[in-house]
Design a protein around this motif. Structure first.
Motif, PDB file in Angstrom:
ATOM      1  N   GLN A   1       0.843  -1.186   0.000  1.00  0.00           N
ATOM      2  CA  GLN A   1       0.000   0.000   0.000  1.00  0.00           C
ATOM      3  C   GLN A   1       0.876   1.232   0.000  1.00  0.00           C
TER       4      GLN A   1
ATOM      5  N   LYS B   1      -3.162   5.418  -1.768  1.00  0.00           N
ATOM      6  CA  LYS B   1      -3.640   4.377  -2.681  1.00  0.00           C
ATOM      7  C   LYS B   1      -4.209   3.201  -1.901  1.00  0.00           C
ATOM      8  N   GLU B   2      -4.993   2.389  -2.591  1.00  0.00           N
ATOM      9  CA  GLU B   2      -5.557   1.200  -1.978  1.00  0.00           C
ATOM     10  C   GLU B   2      -4.497   0.105  -1.864  1.00  0.00           C
ATOM     11  N   ARG B   3      -4.732  -0.800  -0.937  1.00  0.00           N
ATOM     12  CA  ARG B   3      -3.848  -1.948  -0.803  1.00  0.00           C
ATOM     13  C   ARG B   3      -3.985  -2.814  -2.059  1.00  0.00           C
ATOM     14  N   GLU B   4      -2.849  -3.231  -2.611  1.00  0.00           N
ATOM     15  CA  GLU B   4      -2.885  -4.005  -3.851  1.00  0.00           C
ATOM     16  C   GLU B   4      -2.114  -5.309  -3.713  1.00  0.00           C
TER      17      GLU B   4
ATOM     18  N   SER C   1      -7.414 -11.091  -3.899  1.00  0.00           N
ATOM     19  CA  SER C   1      -8.380 -10.276  -3.169  1.00  0.00           C
ATOM     20  C   SER C   1      -8.016 -10.141  -1.686  1.00  0.00           C
TER      21      SER C   1
END
Length: 124
Positions: A39, A43-46, A107
């Motif tokens: 992360q 930004k979003e966790r990827e 996910s």
């Protein structure tokens, strides 16, 4: 529950390498697939990479494929992320987690027992 502790982050120049470790304790580590996520600020966790319980299957985000390698040592209850040819855009906090859901490896919702994270900073 599994307790996870990440280590190995730091500051490195672009093109350099780092090896992250994720040490696990608690419920049987070897029964679960594991994943690395990251992360960056704002930004979003990827998803970065995942590995099956046996280590026989590995998965990578397109952005790191060919540069990062995930592995595990079940005897040591540890998962690793070897990061080579690092780029400034790899800068983020890196987390490991347990795929308790057994579902989609990419996910975050399938994962639990997140570690505290380790900072990776790549300078240009």
């Amino acid at each position: 529950q599994v307790q996870l502790v990440e280590s190995g982050g730091g500051l490195v120049q672009a093109g350099g390498s780092l090896r992250l470790s994720c040490a696990a304790s608690g419920r049987t580590f070897s029964r679960y697939s594991m994943g690395w996520f990251r992360q960056a600020p704002g930004k979003e966790r990827e998803f970065v990479a995942a590995i099956s319980w046996s280590g026989g299957r590995t998965y990578y985000a397109d952005s790191v494929k060919g540069r990062f390698t995930i592995s595990r040592d079940n005897a040591k209850n540890t998962v690793y992320l070897q990061m080579d040819f690092l780029k400034p855009e790899d800068t983020a906090v890196y987390y490991c987690a347990v795929n308790v859901g057994g579902g989609a490896y990419w996910s975050p919702g399938e994962y639990a027992d997140w570690g505290q994270g380790t900072q990776v900073t790549v300078s240009s």
